[in-house]
Design a protein around this motif. Structure first.
Motif, PDB file in Angstrom:
ATOM      1  N   ALA A  96      26.287  31.737  50.789  1.00  0.00           N
ATOM      2  CA  ALA A  96      25.275  32.292  49.882  1.00  0.00           C
ATOM      3  C   ALA A  96      25.683  33.715  49.548  1.00  0.00           C
ATOM      4  N   SER A  97      25.440  34.106  48.297  1.00  0.00           N
ATOM      5  CA  SER A  97      25.794  35.464  47.909  1.00  0.00           C
ATOM      6  C   SER A  97      24.876  35.949  46.801  1.00  0.00           C
ATOM      7  N   ILE A  98      24.886  37.246  46.632  1.00  0.00           N
ATOM      8  CA  ILE A  98      24.231  37.855  45.485  1.00  0.00           C
ATOM      9  C   ILE A  98      25.109  39.015  45.040  1.00  0.00           C
ATOM     10  N   GLY A  99      25.453  39.019  43.749  1.00  0.00           N
ATOM     11  CA  GLY A  99      26.293  40.087  43.230  1.00  0.00           C
ATOM     12  C   GLY A  99      27.757  39.720  43.196  1.00  0.00           C
ATOM     13  N   ASN A 100      28.564  40.741  43.057  1.00  0.00           N
ATOM     14  CA  ASN A 100      29.981  40.541  42.754  1.00  0.00           C
ATOM     15  C   ASN A 100      30.902  40.554  43.973  1.00  0.00           C
ATOM     16  N   ILE A 101      30.491  39.907  45.052  1.00  0.00           N
ATOM     17  CA  ILE A 101      31.412  39.657  46.168  1.00  0.00           C
ATOM     18  C   ILE A 101      32.213  38.416  45.801  1.00  0.00           C
ATOM     19  N   SER A 102      33.516  38.498  45.841  1.00  0.00           N
ATOM     20  CA  SER A 102      34.366  37.357  45.487  1.00  0.00           C
ATOM     21  C   SER A 102      34.624  36.494  46.713  1.00  0.00           C
ATOM     22  N   CYS A 103      34.601  35.178  46.511  1.00  0.00           N
ATOM     23  CA  CYS A 103      34.889  34.231  47.584  1.00  0.00           C
ATOM     24  C   CYS A 103      35.790  33.138  47.037  1.00  0.00           C
ATOM     25  N   TYR A 104      36.834  32.826  47.791  1.00  0.00           N
ATOM     26  CA  TYR A 104      37.769  31.768  47.440  1.00  0.00           C
ATOM     27  C   TYR A 104      38.044  30.954  48.692  1.00  0.00           C
ATOM     28  N   ILE A 105      38.104  29.647  48.523  1.00  0.00           N
ATOM     29  CA  ILE A 105      38.542  28.769  49.603  1.00  0.00           C
ATOM     30  C   ILE A 105      39.820  28.098  49.113  1.00  0.00           C
ATOM     31  N   PHE A 106      40.884  28.286  49.868  1.00  0.00           N
ATOM     32  CA  PHE A 106      42.199  27.778  49.490  1.00  0.00           C
ATOM     33  C   PHE A 106      42.485  26.491  50.256  1.00  0.00           C
ATOM     34  N   ARG A 107      42.871  25.446  49.533  1.00  0.00           N
ATOM     35  CA  ARG A 107      43.210  24.162  50.145  1.00  0.00           C
ATOM     36  C   ARG A 107      44.661  23.839  49.782  1.00  0.00           C
ATOM     37  N   PRO A 108      45.608  24.370  50.568  1.00  0.00           N
ATOM     38  CA  PRO A 108      47.032  24.168  50.246  1.00  0.00           C
ATOM     39  C   PRO A 108      47.443  22.697  50.218  1.00  0.00           C
ATOM     40  N   SER A 109      46.823  21.852  51.048  1.00  0.00           N
ATOM     41  CA  SER A 109      47.203  20.437  51.106  1.00  0.00           C
ATOM     42  C   SER A 109      46.984  19.732  49.768  1.00  0.00           C
ATOM     43  N   GLU A 110      46.093  20.244  48.925  1.00  0.00           N
ATOM     44  CA  GLU A 110      45.809  19.652  47.621  1.00  0.00           C
ATOM     45  C   GLU A 110      46.163  20.594  46.464  1.00  0.00           C
ATOM     46  N   GLY A 111      46.675  21.781  46.784  1.00  0.00           N
ATOM     47  CA  GLY A 111      47.002  22.752  45.753  1.00  0.00           C
ATOM     48  C   GLY A 111      45.770  23.246  45.002  1.00  0.00           C
ATOM     49  N   LYS A 112      44.638  23.328  45.695  1.00  0.00           N
ATOM     50  CA  LYS A 112      43.371  23.684  45.062  1.00  0.00           C
ATOM     51  C   LYS A 112      42.840  25.024  45.547  1.00  0.00           C
ATOM     52  N   VAL A 113      42.162  25.708  44.639  1.00  0.00           N
ATOM     53  CA  VAL A 113      41.374  26.879  44.990  1.00  0.00           C
ATOM     54  C   VAL A 113      39.925  26.535  44.633  1.00  0.00           C
ATOM     55  N   ILE A 114      39.026  26.672  45.585  1.00  0.00           N
ATOM     56  CA  ILE A 114      37.608  26.367  45.387  1.00  0.00           C
ATOM     57  C   ILE A 114      36.876  27.692  45.229  1.00  0.00           C
ATOM     58  N   TYR A 115      36.040  27.754  44.209  1.00  0.00           N
ATOM     59  CA  TYR A 115      35.286  28.963  43.907  1.00  0.00           C
ATOM     60  C   TYR A 115      33.800  28.699  44.155  1.00  0.00           C
ATOM     61  N   PRO A 116      33.281  29.073  45.315  1.00  0.00           N
ATOM     62  CA  PRO A 116      31.841  28.875  45.537  1.00  0.00           C
ATOM     63  C   PRO A 116      31.017  29.635  44.496  1.00  0.00           C
ATOM     64  N   ARG A 117      29.872  29.084  44.197  1.00  0.00           N
ATOM     65  CA  ARG A 117      28.985  29.647  43.176  1.00  0.00           C
ATOM     66  C   ARG A 117      28.432  31.000  43.619  1.00  0.00           C
ATOM     67  N   GLN A 118      28.401  31.938  42.692  1.00  0.00           N
ATOM     68  CA  GLN A 118      27.841  33.265  42.950  1.00  0.00           C
ATOM     69  C   GLN A 118      26.521  33.404  42.200  1.00  0.00           C
ATOM     70  N   THR A 119      25.615  34.196  42.747  1.00  0.00           N
ATOM     71  CA  THR A 119      24.344  34.495  42.113  1.00  0.00           C
ATOM     72  C   THR A 119      24.389  35.932  41.618  1.00  0.00           C
ATOM     73  N   ARG A 120      23.964  36.154  40.389  1.00  0.00           N
ATOM     74  CA  ARG A 120      23.950  37.510  39.833  1.00  0.00           C
ATOM     75  C   ARG A 120      22.843  38.334  40.472  1.00  0.00           C
ATOM     76  N   GLY A 121      23.024  39.641  40.420  1.00  0.00           N
ATOM     77  CA  GLY A 121      21.993  40.556  40.893  1.00  0.00           C
ATOM     78  C   GLY A 121      22.452  41.361  42.090  1.00  0.00           C
ATOM     79  N   TYR A 122      21.473  41.935  42.771  1.00  0.00           N
ATOM     80  CA  TYR A 122      21.754  42.691  43.990  1.00  0.00           C
ATOM     81  C   TYR A 122      20.470  42.761  44.830  1.00  0.00           C
ATOM     82  N   LEU A 123      20.649  43.016  46.104  1.00  0.00           N
ATOM     83  CA  LEU A 123      19.509  43.170  47.015  1.00  0.00           C
ATOM     84  C   LEU A 123      18.835  44.495  46.707  1.00  0.00           C
TER      85      LEU A 123
END
Length: 190
Positions: A96-123
């Protein structure tokens, strides 16, 4: 799980406006990264709210951790933040996130980068809705969370194990530290 963290203050100041924590337990890991608005002491005070909330209440649902942190921002600058729980037994990630924190999940076995959904705004102390995303991970995946003080010029290059190792050592040619507070959490999942 093997992980690396890095925090750097803007202009090599004594205090960074970013904060982070990684808490490993027997079957789970819970972590957070936060970027207080601005830089320096007041930004750090806002970022630290999220970290303290997680450290004092690691068992809470991620949306509740963010909600509680949000309520404590009244009178402070505010912060952007991301929280993650990794369950090792089920190969499961909650994010879970809010704002511009970047998150990437790398799956080398499939050559994929997964980008979890971000929520705009800030606390900021106002009531908000936080979305928790559930993802499966595979052994050998790695992930990266970072604040906006870091720029990655070629995300897909980090699918290569040697590039991800360089990133963990803050030596990747694809990583640029901007003139801002900068922090990251990089981890490999086994």
């Amino acid at each position: 799980m093997h992980y690396t963290t890095m925090i750097r203050a803007k202009n090599d100041a004594a205090i960074s406006g970013d904060a982070l924590t990684v808490k490993l337990f027997e079957n789970i890991c819970i972590l957070a990264i936060a970027d207080g608005l601005g830089s320096g002491t007041e930004a750090n005070a806002s970022a630290t709210v999220v970290i303290k909330e997680l450290e004092e209440n690691p068992e809470l649902e991620l949306s509740e951790l963010l909600r509680r942190s949000d309520l404590k921002m009244l009178g402070l600058r505010g912060a952007v933040a991301a929280v993650m729980r990794v369950c090792f037994q089920r190969n499961h990630i909650q994010f879970a996130s809010i704002g511009n924190i970047s998150c990437y999940i790398f799956r080398p076995s499939e050559g994929k980068v997964i980008y979890p959904r971000q929520t705009r705004g800030y606390l900021s102390g106002r009531t908000q809705h936080f979305v928790v995303q559930a993802l499966e991970y595979k052994k050998g995946d790695f992930f990266l969370l970072h604040t906006d003080g870091i720029e990655i010029t070629d995300i897909r290059s980090l699918l290569l194990e040697n590039e991800f190792i360089k990133l963990q050592q803050v030596q990747s040619s694809y990583l640029t530290l901007k003139n801002d507070d900068a922090s990251l959490i990089a981890a490999r999942l086994f």
